[in-house]
Design an enzyme around this catalytic site. Sequence first.
Site, PDB file in Angstrom:
ATOM      1  N   LEU A 218       0.833  -1.205   0.000  1.00  0.00           N
ATOM      2  CA  LEU A 218       0.000   0.000   0.000  1.00  0.00           C
ATOM      3  C   LEU A 218       0.868   1.256   0.000  1.00  0.00           C
ATOM      4  CD1 LEU A 218      -2.793   1.272   0.078  1.00  0.00           C
ATOM      5  CD2 LEU A 218      -2.704   1.164   2.569  1.00  0.00           C
TER       6      LEU A 218
ATOM      7  N   GLY B 172      19.797  18.215  19.106  1.00  0.00           N
ATOM      8  CA  GLY B 172      20.658  17.055  18.897  1.00  0.00           C
ATOM      9  C   GLY B 172      20.945  16.728  17.449  1.00  0.00           C
TER      10      GLY B 172
ATOM     11  N   GLU C 114      24.202  13.658  15.411  1.00  0.00           N
ATOM     12  CA  GLU C 114      23.569  12.329  15.304  1.00  0.00           C
ATOM     13  C   GLU C 114      23.555  11.734  13.898  1.00  0.00           C
ATOM     14  OE1 GLU C 114      19.737  12.273  17.317  1.00  0.00           O
ATOM     15  OE2 GLU C 114      20.377  13.784  18.744  1.00  0.00           O
TER      16      GLU C 114
ATOM     17  N   CYS D 148       9.023  16.393  23.526  1.00  0.00           N
ATOM     18  CA  CYS D 148       8.578  17.082  22.303  1.00  0.00           C
ATOM     19  C   CYS D 148       7.122  17.442  22.262  1.00  0.00           C
ATOM     20  CB  CYS D 148       8.681  16.250  21.081  1.00  0.00           C
ATOM     21  SG  CYS D 148       9.996  15.274  20.776  1.00  0.00           S
TER      22      CYS D 148
ATOM     23  N   GLU E 203       8.919  21.653  23.442  1.00  0.00           N
ATOM     24  CA  GLU E 203       8.306  22.308  22.296  1.00  0.00           C
ATOM     25  C   GLU E 203       7.449  23.470  22.793  1.00  0.00           C
ATOM     26  OE1 GLU E 203       6.436  19.640  19.421  1.00  0.00           O
ATOM     27  OE2 GLU E 203       4.709  20.969  19.494  1.00  0.00           O
TER      28      GLU E 203
ATOM     29  N   HIS F 222       8.676  21.829  12.523  1.00  0.00           N
ATOM     30  CA  HIS F 222       7.777  21.177  11.560  1.00  0.00           C
ATOM     31  C   HIS F 222       7.416  22.109  10.413  1.00  0.00           C
ATOM     32  CE1 HIS F 222       7.528  17.866  14.291  1.00  0.00           C
ATOM     33  NE2 HIS F 222       7.178  18.677  15.260  1.00  0.00           N
TER      34      HIS F 222
HETATM   35  N1  GLN Z   1      17.950  14.272  20.096  1.00  0.00           N
HETATM   36  C1  GLN Z   1      16.893  13.948  19.202  1.00  0.00           C
HETATM   37  C2  GLN Z   1      17.037  14.751  17.913  1.00  0.00           C
HETATM   38  O1  GLN Z   1      17.408  15.867  17.973  1.00  0.00           O
HETATM   39  C3  GLN Z   1      15.544  14.211  19.810  1.00  0.00           C
HETATM   40  C4  GLN Z   1      14.438  13.834  18.895  1.00  0.00           C
HETATM   41  C5  GLN Z   1      13.076  13.901  19.503  1.00  0.00           C
HETATM   42  O2  GLN Z   1      12.863  14.566  20.467  1.00  0.00           O
HETATM   43  N2  GLN Z   1      12.121  13.203  18.949  1.00  0.00           N
HETATM   44  O3  GLN Z   1      16.728  14.286  16.854  1.00  0.00           O
HETATM   45 ZN    ZN Z   2      11.628  16.590  20.177  1.00  0.00          ZN
END
Ligand code: GLN
Ligand code: ZN
Length: 762
Positions: free
Chosen positions: A28, A441, A493, A652, A674, A702
């Site tokens: 899908l 991060g 990361e 978040c 957030e 976002h």
């Molecule tokens: N340390 C992660 C990043 O910056 C945190 C991600 C998250 O909070 N979902 O991607």
């Molecule tokens: Zn986050």
Amino acid sequence: MTDTQGTNRPRLGTTVLGYPRIGPDRELKRAVERYWRRETTAYELRATAAELRAATRAELRDAGLGSVPGNTFSFYDQMLDAALTVGAVPARFAGHAAGDPLDLLFAMARGAEGVPALEMTKWFDTNYHYLVPEIGPGTRFRLAGRTPVDDVVEGREQGIPTRPVLVGPVTFLLLSKAADGAPDGFAPLDLLDPLLEVYAQLLTELSWAGAEWVQLDEPAFAADRTPAELGALRRAYARLGDVAERPGLLVAGYFGSLGEALPILADSPVDAIALDLVAGTADVDAAGALTGLRDKTVLAGVVEGRNVWRTDPDVALSRAARLLGSAGRVEISTSCSLLHVPYDASRETTLPADLVERLAFAREKVTEVVLLGRALDGEDVTAELDAARARAARPAGRDDRVRARLDALGADHYRRADGEVRAKAQASALDLPTVPTTTIGSFPQTGEIRKDRAALKAGRIDDAEYVRRMRAEIERVVRLQEGIGLDVLVHGEPERNDMVQYFAEHLAGFAATEHGWVQSYGSRCVRPPILHSDVSRAAPITVGWSTYAQSLTDRPMKGMLTGPVTILAWSFVRDDQPLGETARQVGLALRDEVRDLEAAGLRIVQVDEPALRETLPLRRADQPAYVDWAVDAFRLVTGGVADSTQIHTHLCYSEFGEVVAAIDALDADVTTVEAARSRMEVLDALGSGVPRGLGPGVYDVHSPEVPSAATMTVLLRAALDRIGAQRLWANPDCGLKTRRETEVVATLRNLVAAAAQVRAAG
Ligand code: GLN
Ligand code: ZN
């Protein structure tokens, strides 16, 4: 022949409450995304969808279910489908209403030509996301779509009668939100009566199409509900029960016990009720006193629908059997839809055989339901039950060293010095300006990085080459941050595919599946790791990357870990011991990692817990126990460092109401959250609650928009007024992984400028 024992409807039979829809190989997803790219036509997409539906029906019928669920398919999401069925289409999509209905559906799901999509949010405490219908006083419900009816017809033409599954009317309204511009005090539930008339009409059309049963899902009643909401449930099923020409009504509660909703349904004219008996036996205990159940069928949801373990047939059958005296008829079912588990464990040929033996994905669960149904009917299935018992009894891998270490922990392993004492030690160790700037991060994950990871996996490059490439990326990101002038740096990361999967791959006790996909939202699927045995850390995981990053700069570099609650929340977790115990094992492994980071010279370590709120139990009575173990696990991770080492955490979301006390109890030195979209409202909740450093995000990650320094200055000043300069940090809402490099660079420059202005004025 019609069997009327205990109910005046044809027998329902053993069943499952729902089934995966993405296809065993994500057919899908591929078909939908090709259509979005305009590489195929709507005709071809519909043909793929019809094949998937037909295959599911045939599979469920062939497996021997008494009742095959229908309408479990969706091009995107069942709540969106329900909104389209009842004509709840916000006015801004009027321009899309004239074309192919698929384009309206996808416009509402994803936005189109500048028209924003419906909001998306978590489906209860699962990792599935639904689209939130918008209901206002002007919403005029009507039977605008007939997908459920068409699905019944399609099944009949295939020779497979189905029981269409619909979102129940009360849950539909409780999960909807008041449309923008609705007057204060308006709630979608105000429109229950007109909605019921549309459901009534739909029930009649389903009956005409040949449906003998229909399933209405009311999982909203697994959470605490007000008397008015319970009254709405009573009114809804009195009305729908009253429809002259209708299929048998099955109302499904799941994700917990029905509690106060159960007596209401027992007294209503519905014909069958599905209970989640994996969540507990509270409803079974209550059933004995409910005479209204005596002429109803009760579906005993004894096969876990949202986890991946084999069912213990003795536990399952004894729970189901306890209902026998209370209900007119008892049938075996799953606790909830199987939407939340992958298709087929037998395809996982790369997993250890004894682990595969312990697993049941959707297909295996259907087989379990059928077997338990035969046993409940009194068939002689001794041999099959013995085999099922043996599989369910296979033990998880045990690590006595981990257990002994956990047993030896005392209270001081969880406790740090007073916040004030730590703040002083950290101020001299870190020497940061007021309103320090940092990020959460991750930096943008470029196509190049993903290609490198794929190349490593495919063996096209070796470990050393992979490390070289990732280090180059880390160096680039460090220089970039220095150039921008951020105060506390991150390594970006690049080496992580996903913040949970990465740790699961490096910890013993977890396994990764090959085909274990489940729908997260729309065409997005995830492959959650399986936490199957005692967890331990064989070797440091992140220390090499973080020390390398720190070696490149004099500014403090943050070590970066995912916390135990989030690791559990986004994995399939063993259910043979309390979650808190599993969380402590993960916590111990991460504690070692934190201490190794500290020993390697990292002065700040961040432990992300974005899932802290989403795993909060639905019922308030269950929440304190959860918060206890969640906080405990976090403090185990972070409680082993010196006062001068600064612990950050990141969450978040911006609605903290229920978890303020928990966040406070985490006792992190700095909490980043957030806040950009809610324009710092979050501080009302957290301002006084968390007496340590706080970084309310000033950049909505976002959105593709680059906020100006002026915009962020206003947000920071608002924050500063409430919590003071000593506690305030300046940072984005979340990780920058999904943003484009150019947006990130421009935004971070503005962020640094905004912090400088606030400092100068403050
Ligand atoms: N340390 C992660 C990043 O910056 C945190 C991600 C998250 O909070 N979902 O991607
Ligand atoms: Zn986050």
